[in-house]
Design a protein around this motif. Structure first.
Motif, PDB file in Angstrom:
ATOM      1  N   UNK A 188     -10.530   5.772   6.946  1.00 57.30           N
ATOM      2  CA  UNK A 188      -9.243   5.677   7.627  1.00 57.30           C
ATOM      3  C   UNK A 188      -9.346   4.556   8.652  1.00 57.30           C
ATOM      4  N   UNK A 189      -8.494   3.561   8.504  1.00 62.18           N
ATOM      5  CA  UNK A 189      -8.498   2.410   9.414  1.00 62.18           C
ATOM      6  C   UNK A 189      -7.264   2.447  10.302  1.00 62.18           C
ATOM      7  N   UNK A 190      -7.501   2.371  11.610  1.00 63.86           N
ATOM      8  CA  UNK A 190      -6.400   2.346  12.563  1.00 63.86           C
ATOM      9  C   UNK A 190      -5.863   0.924  12.727  1.00 63.86           C
ATOM     10  N   UNK A 191      -4.689   0.817  13.313  1.00 63.26           N
ATOM     11  CA  UNK A 191      -4.071  -0.491  13.509  1.00 63.26           C
ATOM     12  C   UNK A 191      -4.855  -1.361  14.489  1.00 63.26           C
ATOM     13  N   UNK A 219       0.835  -1.194   0.000  1.00 64.95           N
ATOM     14  CA  UNK A 219       0.000   0.000   0.000  1.00 64.95           C
ATOM     15  C   UNK A 219       0.874   1.250   0.000  1.00 64.95           C
ATOM     16  N   UNK A 220       0.464   2.286  -0.711  1.00 61.57           N
ATOM     17  CA  UNK A 220       1.208   3.550  -0.673  1.00 61.57           C
ATOM     18  C   UNK A 220       1.241   4.101   0.746  1.00 61.57           C
ATOM     19  N   UNK A 221       2.258   4.880   1.065  1.00 54.82           N
ATOM     20  CA  UNK A 221       2.352   5.438   2.420  1.00 54.82           C
ATOM     21  C   UNK A 221       1.098   6.230   2.792  1.00 54.82           C
ATOM     22  N   UNK A 222       0.702   6.080   4.040  1.00 58.28           N
ATOM     23  CA  UNK A 222      -0.528   6.718   4.530  1.00 58.28           C
ATOM     24  C   UNK A 222      -0.532   8.227   4.300  1.00 58.28           C
ATOM     25  N   UNK A 223       0.525   8.969   4.658  1.00 53.18           N
ATOM     26  CA  UNK A 223       0.464  10.427   4.440  1.00 53.18           C
ATOM     27  C   UNK A 223       0.220  10.807   2.981  1.00 53.18           C
ATOM     28  N   UNK A 224       0.781  10.041   2.053  1.00 56.88           N
ATOM     29  CA  UNK A 224       0.598  10.355   0.648  1.00 56.88           C
ATOM     30  C   UNK A 224      -0.862  10.162   0.227  1.00 56.88           C
ATOM     31  N   UNK A 235      -9.290  14.347  15.082  1.00 57.36           N
ATOM     32  CA  UNK A 235      -7.869  14.308  14.751  1.00 57.36           C
ATOM     33  C   UNK A 235      -7.369  12.904  15.029  1.00 57.36           C
ATOM     34  N   UNK A 236      -6.660  12.329  14.047  1.00 55.95           N
ATOM     35  CA  UNK A 236      -6.131  10.974  14.165  1.00 55.95           C
ATOM     36  C   UNK A 236      -4.605  11.022  14.049  1.00 55.95           C
ATOM     37  N   UNK A 237      -3.945  10.257  14.918  1.00 54.82           N
ATOM     38  CA  UNK A 237      -2.494  10.222  14.886  1.00 54.82           C
ATOM     39  C   UNK A 237      -2.027   9.360  13.720  1.00 54.82           C
ATOM     40  N   UNK A 238      -1.137   9.893  12.920  1.00 61.13           N
ATOM     41  CA  UNK A 238      -0.727   9.213  11.692  1.00 61.13           C
ATOM     42  C   UNK A 238      -0.110   7.844  11.950  1.00 61.13           C
ATOM     43  N   UNK A 239       0.677   7.714  12.992  1.00 61.72           N
ATOM     44  CA  UNK A 239       1.391   6.453  13.205  1.00 61.72           C
ATOM     45  C   UNK A 239       0.444   5.309  13.563  1.00 61.72           C
ATOM     46  N   UNK A 240      -0.806   5.629  13.933  1.00 61.64           N
ATOM     47  CA  UNK A 240      -1.777   4.597  14.283  1.00 61.64           C
ATOM     48  C   UNK A 240      -2.678   4.216  13.106  1.00 61.64           C
ATOM     49  N   UNK A 241      -2.471   4.831  11.955  1.00 57.43           N
ATOM     50  CA  UNK A 241      -3.317   4.553  10.788  1.00 57.43           C
ATOM     51  C   UNK A 241      -2.676   3.448   9.953  1.00 57.43           C
ATOM     52  N   UNK A 242      -3.490   2.446   9.630  1.00 57.57           N
ATOM     53  CA  UNK A 242      -3.016   1.293   8.883  1.00 57.57           C
ATOM     54  C   UNK A 242      -3.325   1.397   7.389  1.00 57.57           C
TER      55      UNK A 242
END
Length: 199
Positions: free
Chosen positions: A23-26, A4-9, A59-66
């Motif tokens: 948006x799906x979290x881990x 999968x492409x990087x989440x921020x992109x 607001x969602x923290x980026x590092x927790x998004x899968x």
């Protein structure tokens, strides 16, 4: 295995295209919404629930998004809403402290979720933003205020929501908080311009 492409992109592409995404979290939790703003550590969504009903801002923290995927059904449903999505508030999404300081005020009822306690959301009024902790006057599901403030590690926060339907209803049924917002430390000490660093 799919790559999968990087989440921020993907979030940046959704922001530019003004599309609704899921948006799906881990931890398995998912949110549908329109990306309003994107920072180094957090993303801001105009959230949709129940197939397209506006449900505040989260607001969602980026590092927790899968994963980030299109949400075509919510996209179609959202087209029927007037004055949605809301304008993006001026929020600094480059750190947790800066995000909290710029998004919240002393009288903002906020819902928070922690990545290590999936399926749980706590509501309260911001009381203080310390170096590593957020203090809240917590509101119970029975619409009663806790006698003392609770403290949450900034590094544990995965989601911060304001204006959602559940929280708005909860707040409308509650009595006056134990401490008036004007007397809160938040009202006197929190300065977004000084909220640097953090988790």
């Amino acid at each position: 295995m799919a790559i999968f492409p990087p989440v921020p992109r993907l979030l940046d592409a959704a922001l530019r295209a003004e599309t609704v995404v899921r948006v799906e979290r881990v931890d398995g939790a998912s949110r549908d919404g329109r990306v309003l703003a994107l920072g180094r550590r957090w993303v801001l969504l105009a959230q949709l629930a129940d197939i397209g009903h506006p449900d505040g801002i989260t607001a969602l923290r980026l590092r927790d998004i899968d994963h980030v995927t299109p949400a075509p059904l919510s996209q179609r449903a959202s087209a029927h809403h007037v004055n949605w999505p809301p304008d993006a508030p001026a929020v600094d999404l480059d750190s947790t402290r800066a995000m909290l300081a710029s998004l919240l005020t002393a009288d903002t009822l906020v819902g928070i979720e922690c990545i290590d306690e999936p399926g749980q959301r706590w509501y309260g009024l911001p009381h203080a933003l310390r170096r590593r902790h957020l203090d809240l006057w917590e509101l119970s599901p029975q619409c009663t205020w806790h006698a003392t403030e609770s403290s949450w590690r900034l590094s544990s926060l995965a989601e911060v929501a304001i204006g959602d339907r559940y929280g708005t209803t909860l707040g409308s049924l509650a009595a006056e908080p134990p401490l008036a917002p004007a007397d809160s430390r938040w009202a006197h000490e929190t300065d977004p311009s000084r909220a640097d660093g953090g988790a």
